[in-house]
Scaffold this motif. Structure first.
Motif, mmCIF file in Angstrom:
data_model
loop_
_atom_site.group_PDB
_atom_site.id
_atom_site.type_symbol
_atom_site.label_atom_id
_atom_site.label_comp_id
_atom_site.label_asym_id
_atom_site.label_seq_id
_atom_site.Cartn_x
_atom_site.Cartn_y
_atom_site.Cartn_z
ATOM 1 N N SER A 684 68.511 50.646 -23.246
ATOM 2 C CA SER A 684 67.889 49.817 -22.209
ATOM 3 C C SER A 684 68.027 50.563 -20.894
ATOM 4 O O SER A 684 68.739 51.573 -20.797
ATOM 5 C CB SER A 684 68.558 48.435 -22.118
ATOM 6 O OG SER A 684 69.919 48.578 -21.742
ATOM 7 N N VAL A 685 67.369 50.069 -19.863
ATOM 8 C CA VAL A 685 67.455 50.690 -18.543
ATOM 9 C C VAL A 685 68.703 50.180 -17.834
ATOM 10 O O VAL A 685 68.899 48.969 -17.696
ATOM 11 C CB VAL A 685 66.201 50.374 -17.703
ATOM 12 C CG1 VAL A 685 66.376 50.884 -16.277
ATOM 13 C CG2 VAL A 685 64.971 51.003 -18.339
ATOM 14 N N GLN A 686 69.539 51.080 -17.406
ATOM 15 C CA GLN A 686 70.722 50.744 -16.613
ATOM 16 C C GLN A 686 70.601 51.440 -15.262
ATOM 17 O O GLN A 686 70.454 52.667 -15.202
ATOM 18 C CB GLN A 686 71.997 51.201 -17.322
ATOM 19 C CG GLN A 686 72.211 50.608 -18.705
ATOM 20 C CD GLN A 686 72.478 49.113 -18.650
ATOM 21 O OE1 GLN A 686 73.088 48.614 -17.709
ATOM 22 N NE2 GLN A 686 72.006 48.399 -19.671
ATOM 23 N N ARG A 687 70.653 50.661 -14.183
ATOM 24 C CA ARG A 687 70.549 51.250 -12.846
ATOM 25 C C ARG A 687 71.721 52.183 -12.603
ATOM 26 O O ARG A 687 72.862 51.878 -12.947
ATOM 27 C CB ARG A 687 70.493 50.139 -11.795
ATOM 28 C CG ARG A 687 70.098 50.641 -10.410
ATOM 29 C CD ARG A 687 69.583 49.504 -9.544
ATOM 30 N NE ARG A 687 70.571 48.454 -9.371
ATOM 31 C CZ ARG A 687 71.530 48.479 -8.443
ATOM 32 N NH1 ARG A 687 71.643 49.523 -7.639
ATOM 33 N NH2 ARG A 687 72.359 47.472 -8.320
ATOM 34 N N LEU A 688 71.449 53.350 -12.001
ATOM 35 C CA LEU A 688 72.509 54.306 -11.710
ATOM 36 C C LEU A 688 73.528 53.698 -10.758
ATOM 37 O O LEU A 688 73.169 53.023 -9.788
ATOM 38 C CB LEU A 688 71.931 55.579 -11.090
ATOM 39 C CG LEU A 688 71.041 56.441 -11.999
ATOM 40 C CD1 LEU A 688 70.526 57.655 -11.224
ATOM 41 C CD2 LEU A 688 71.797 56.888 -13.228
ATOM 42 N N ALA A 689 74.783 53.947 -11.025
ATOM 43 C CA ALA A 689 75.851 53.394 -10.191
ATOM 44 C C ALA A 689 75.794 54.004 -8.795
ATOM 45 O O ALA A 689 75.532 55.204 -8.642
ATOM 46 C CB ALA A 689 77.206 53.668 -10.828
ATOM 47 N N PRO A 690 76.027 53.200 -7.755
ATOM 48 C CA PRO A 690 76.077 53.747 -6.391
ATOM 49 C C PRO A 690 77.104 54.873 -6.301
ATOM 50 O O PRO A 690 78.196 54.789 -6.871
ATOM 51 C CB PRO A 690 76.501 52.538 -5.548
ATOM 52 C CG PRO A 690 76.093 51.344 -6.344
ATOM 53 C CD PRO A 690 76.249 51.746 -7.777
ATOM 54 N N GLY A 691 76.747 55.942 -5.603
ATOM 55 C CA GLY A 691 77.631 57.082 -5.463
ATOM 56 C C GLY A 691 77.434 58.156 -6.514
ATOM 57 O O GLY A 691 78.057 59.218 -6.442
ATOM 58 N N THR A 692 76.574 57.921 -7.503
ATOM 59 C CA THR A 692 76.286 58.932 -8.524
ATOM 60 C C THR A 692 75.673 60.173 -7.880
ATOM 61 O O THR A 692 74.754 60.070 -7.056
ATOM 62 C CB THR A 692 75.310 58.374 -9.578
ATOM 63 O OG1 THR A 692 75.914 57.261 -10.235
ATOM 64 C CG2 THR A 692 74.952 59.431 -10.606
ATOM 65 N N ARG A 693 76.188 61.336 -8.251
ATOM 66 C CA ARG A 693 75.620 62.576 -7.708
ATOM 67 C C ARG A 693 74.180 62.740 -8.149
ATOM 68 O O ARG A 693 73.852 62.592 -9.331
ATOM 69 C CB ARG A 693 76.442 63.780 -8.187
ATOM 70 C CG ARG A 693 75.932 65.137 -7.612
ATOM 71 C CD ARG A 693 76.712 66.298 -8.213
ATOM 72 N NE ARG A 693 76.481 66.414 -9.639
ATOM 73 C CZ ARG A 693 75.456 67.097 -10.179
ATOM 74 N NH1 ARG A 693 74.571 67.688 -9.395
ATOM 75 N NH2 ARG A 693 75.350 67.174 -11.485
ATOM 76 N N PHE A 694 73.317 63.082 -7.191
ATOM 77 C CA PHE A 694 71.889 63.254 -7.477
ATOM 78 C C PHE A 694 71.430 64.506 -6.740
ATOM 79 O O PHE A 694 71.177 64.489 -5.531
ATOM 80 C CB PHE A 694 71.116 62.022 -6.993
ATOM 81 C CG PHE A 694 69.677 61.972 -7.456
ATOM 82 C CD1 PHE A 694 69.336 61.390 -8.669
ATOM 83 C CD2 PHE A 694 68.663 62.518 -6.684
ATOM 84 C CE1 PHE A 694 68.021 61.331 -9.102
ATOM 85 C CE2 PHE A 694 67.343 62.478 -7.111
ATOM 86 C CZ PHE A 694 67.020 61.879 -8.315
ATOM 87 N N ASP A 695 71.311 65.609 -7.465
ATOM 88 C CA ASP A 695 70.946 66.893 -6.865
ATOM 89 C C ASP A 695 69.978 67.611 -7.796
ATOM 90 O O ASP A 695 70.374 68.226 -8.779
ATOM 91 C CB ASP A 695 72.188 67.743 -6.630
ATOM 92 C CG ASP A 695 71.854 69.099 -6.009
ATOM 93 O OD1 ASP A 695 70.693 69.286 -5.573
ATOM 94 O OD2 ASP A 695 72.748 69.970 -5.966
ATOM 95 N N LEU A 696 68.696 67.537 -7.465
ATOM 96 C CA LEU A 696 67.665 68.138 -8.310
ATOM 97 C C LEU A 696 67.248 69.521 -7.817
ATOM 98 O O LEU A 696 66.241 70.068 -8.289
ATOM 99 C CB LEU A 696 66.435 67.223 -8.363
ATOM 100 C CG LEU A 696 66.689 65.770 -8.802
ATOM 101 C CD1 LEU A 696 65.365 65.019 -8.933
ATOM 102 C CD2 LEU A 696 67.465 65.719 -10.103
ATOM 103 N N GLY A 697 68.009 70.090 -6.891
ATOM 104 C CA GLY A 697 67.663 71.402 -6.363
ATOM 105 C C GLY A 697 67.476 72.464 -7.429
ATOM 106 O O GLY A 697 66.456 73.175 -7.439
ATOM 107 N N PRO A 698 68.421 72.594 -8.369
ATOM 108 C CA PRO A 698 68.276 73.653 -9.385
ATOM 109 C C PRO A 698 67.011 73.526 -10.228
ATOM 110 O O PRO A 698 66.346 74.531 -10.520
ATOM 111 C CB PRO A 698 69.533 73.482 -10.244
ATOM 112 C CG PRO A 698 70.532 72.869 -9.318
ATOM 113 C CD PRO A 698 69.739 71.954 -8.435
ATOM 114 N N VAL A 699 66.655 72.321 -10.639
ATOM 115 C CA VAL A 699 65.460 72.161 -11.473
ATOM 116 C C VAL A 699 64.209 72.476 -10.675
ATOM 117 O O VAL A 699 63.258 73.085 -11.189
ATOM 118 C CB VAL A 699 65.390 70.746 -12.085
ATOM 119 C CG1 VAL A 699 65.215 69.669 -11.039
ATOM 120 C CG2 VAL A 699 64.235 70.654 -13.080
#
Length: 717
Positions: A684-699
């Motif tokens: 199911s869809v679970q919202r990402l927890a606040p504070g989760t690292r999100f860095d798409l620079g490499p991709v």
């Protein structure tokens, strides 16, 4: 009135009703829990309707589902009753329907088989089937098996069953047709069996199913000798060289192959094939015949497969030896119209050869039962119907040749490669088992094995008609559970891809670590499922520039920059939710569930999966654009936080649901989001927890430019 029975599929309820004239199925279930000795029930005891009487005769029965039946009447608008009689040794036809159904066994004994396995039944047993559950009733006793059939419709149960995706029970062996090593793989090859089998197997493994992708090198094909002649080489050298090239190309496509089985250089393989051939010769469906055959008028060589072409005796279109690629019908070469030899310009001559032949007409009942149980596409059923209209029809299982596995007892002849392939699948399972420490035996295929075949329509006769017939003759103890996924031809600029004519875009020309995801996405969007589709390099470039870069990476780049700039590269907590936010969150779950269905048996379609993911990303872009106003960013920050939190959740679900279709891109995207795995399917869809690292620079950096001149239009020019 019939009460709905809260039990598992194909549960046997023991203990017949006693003491009252009308007993509900629910009460029968309760009596199972208390366990009573079985007593032969009477029709009076099994009456399900009150104040209605129906009379029937045990001798006045009509045929339905391969057995004798008589309608007892309808209890209500949704409920029906009938009497069934299965004679000794008779098996009902496999079928599935939208009603809930119960068999109440009155007398006799037998077996009930469903997708979940086989159980024994006798007088006093009640068997319940859920909507769409395939079932077969077999009488293996010496007296008639009589039963009452009760069936009713439940709209809710039907919709629930239709919406569910079945988690298959392992082991599941997913085969892509072993390619002929007379050339490398082009995009026409890759778009069909190999890409499809890879996507399907990856999804099953994400769901925790024991599934394996198997293929190999079809070394003994006559087409290998044709290529060897052209290259002034030997068939063995040609087969070895192109088998290596094929494996390399599959790796470039990111195809996970768990067992690649060459057919040369394995003594155990040859011994197993020889044993299967001997077993076939002892079958009542195989005759030794002096039958017509085709020969070159100049060289006198025996002609079949690649050596001859002409007009199909079934559809009248252009056909090669032994099979018509247009309509899928087999031919015997001598029955081709306007036959032409590859070896000389003279019209071929009809002679005769003494060969063992499989009488397909004696196998039709077995084939029919198998096709009904497997749920093959209607086009294959049409092919089978056309074959049956021919009446007596036999196919040789050996051919005169000096390339292939020797046919014991027939000097100068070899086992035909297509029967060889049928048994080769089983040997490949055994070889895989050895590498895994599993005791899977080719000579004793298990009834718990599930086989899934991916192939082009031109191979339908072999896979779906010939192979079930061969298995029934050699392995009488085995009831194969096989599913079929068929693709049509993939065209190149409106014409068929062709290895021999060099009309092809080869896999190695467009595949690289940077381009493989774009190629897989484009092959998915244009995969020939149910119809022929066309490939052009211009269309591939548009998918890369306009879809992958222009929409996907632009959205991810904008989202990544905002998260980095405003929240230090961490997912913010949601704030105020608007109706549009709630609708978008629901859309993410709708998309996840839709992708699960397109990857599953119930609706497998790579083309639908690729289209759905493109549609989903477009909706993500539209949602983002609706939030992209400077003033609200200052005045209503809680709304902006919600939008960004939901978009990061959408990016995480995108990575997980793309894993079967575009595994490299999915893994790279997931590495930029803490806690996101592409190894398991999201339930199911679970919202990402606040504070989760999100860095798409490499991709974003990695996919900035393909680096392939075939895709980079400016470099190509």
């Amino acid at each position: 009135m019939v009460a709905r029975l809260p039990a598992q599929s194909c549960t046997i309820l023991a203990g017949p009703p006693t003491g009252r004239a009308a007993v509900s199925l629910h009460e029968l279930h309760l009596r199972l829990l208390r366990w009573q000795p079985k007593v032969r029930p009477t029709l009076q005891q099994l009456r399900f309707v009150v104040m209605r009487k129906y009379t029937f005769s045990r001798t006045e029965l009509s045929r339905a589902f391969g057995i004798d039946t008589a309608t007892l009447g309808t209890g209500s608008a949704r409920t029906g009753f009938s009497l069934g009689k299965v004679g000794p040794g008779v098996t009902s036809e496999p079928h599935r329907h939208d009603e809930i159904e119960a068999f109440v066994i009155l007398s006799g004994s037998g077996k009930v088989r469903t997708d979940l396995g086989e159980i024994s039944v006798e007088a006093g047993d009640v068997v319940l089937f859920h909507p769409f559950e395939a079932h077969v009733l077999r009488n293996d006793g010496n007296e008639n098996l009589d039963f009452v059939d009760v069936y009713w419709r439940d709209g809710e149960a039907v919709l629930d069953a239709a919406a569910k995706t079945t988690a298959p029970r392992g082991p599941i062996f997913v085969f892509s047709t072993p390619p002929t090593p007379n050339g490398d793989l082009h995009l026409g090859h890759l778009s069909g069996p190999y890409f499809g089998a890879d996507v399907y197997t990856r999804f099953l493994r994400m769901k925790g199913v024991e599934a394996y992708h198997l293929t190999g090198s079809d070394d003994n094909q006559s087409y290998v000798t044709t290529r060897a002649d052209a290259d002034q080489s030997t068939p063995a050298n040609v087969a070895r060289y192109y088998a290596d090239e094929i494996r390399a190309t599959l790796a470039l496509l990111d195809c996970d192959v768990h067992s690649f089985q060459p057919t040369m250089g394995d003594d155990g393989y040859g011994q197993f094939q020889a044993a299967c051939f001997r077993s076939l010769l002892s079958s009542t469906a195989v005759d030794l015949r002096q039958s017509p055959a085709l020969f070159d008028a100049v060289t006198g060589h025996y002609l079949y497969e690649a050596d001859v072409s002409g007009l199909c005796p079934d559809c009248g279109g252009s056909a090669g030896g032994n099979i018509c690629e247009e309509c899928g019908a087999p031919n015997l070469c001598h029955d081709l119209g306007a036959a032409r030899s590859r070896q000389s310009a003279e019209a071929p001559l009809v002679g005769s050869v003494r060969r063992p032949e499989l009488a397909m007409d004696r196998c039709y009942d077995n084939i029919d039962r198998h096709l009904r149980a497997s749920g093959v596409p209607l086009r294959i059923l049409d092919l089978f119907a056309r074959l049956r209209r021919r009446g007596n029809f036999s196919v040789p299982i050996t051919h005169p040749s000096d390339w292939g596995l020797p046919a014991e007892g027939f000097p100068g002849q070899v086992i035909w490669v297509w029967p060889e392939m049928a048994f080769g699948f089983l040997y490949n399972i055994q070889a895989l088992g050895r590498s895994l420490g599993r005791d899977w035996k080719a000579e004793m295929p298990g009834n718990d094995w599930q086989i899934v075949h991916f192939f082009g329509f031109d191979n339908s006769f072999y896979h779906a008609l010939l192979y079930p017939a061969l298995y029934a003759e050699v392995f009488s103890h085995w009831t194969p559970r096989i599913q079929y996924h068929v693709n049509e031809f993939y065209l190149l600029d409106g014409k068929k891809f062709s290895t021999s004519c060099r009309h092809a875009v080869w896999g190695k020309e467009v595949l690289s670590p940077k381009t493989v995801d774009v190629v897989r996405l484009h092959l998915g969007l244009t995969r020939p499922e149910g119809e022929r589709t066309d490939f052009t390099l211009d269309a591939l470039r548009r998918t890369e520039n306009e879809v992958f870069h222009g929409i996907w990476l632009n959205w991810l780049d904008a989202l990544n920059q905002e998260i980095k700039q405003d929240f230090g590269g961490s997912v913010p907590d949601a704030g105020d939710w608007s109706p549009a936010d709630r609708a978008f969150f629901a859309r993410i779950e709708t998309y996840r569930a839709a992708m699960e269905r397109t990857y599953s048996d119930e609706g497998f379609s790579v083309r639908c999966a690729a289209a759905q993911v493109c549609d989903f990303v477009r909706h993500c872009v539209i949602y983002r654009q609706a939030q992209d106003y400077p003033a609200p960013r200052r005045l209503y920050p809680a709304r902006i936080r919600t939008s960004l939190a939901l978009q990061t959740t959408a990016a995480a679900i995108l990575a997980q649901t793309l894993a079967p279709l575009m595994p490299r891109f999915a893994r790279t995207l997931a590495r930029g989001i803490d806690g996101v795995s592409t190894e398991t399917w999201p339930r199911s869809v679970q919202r990402l927890a606040p504070g989760t690292r999100f860095d798409l620079g490499p991709v974003l950096v990695f996919y900035a430019k393909s680096g392939n001149p075939h895709l980079d239009e400016e470099e190509a020019l």
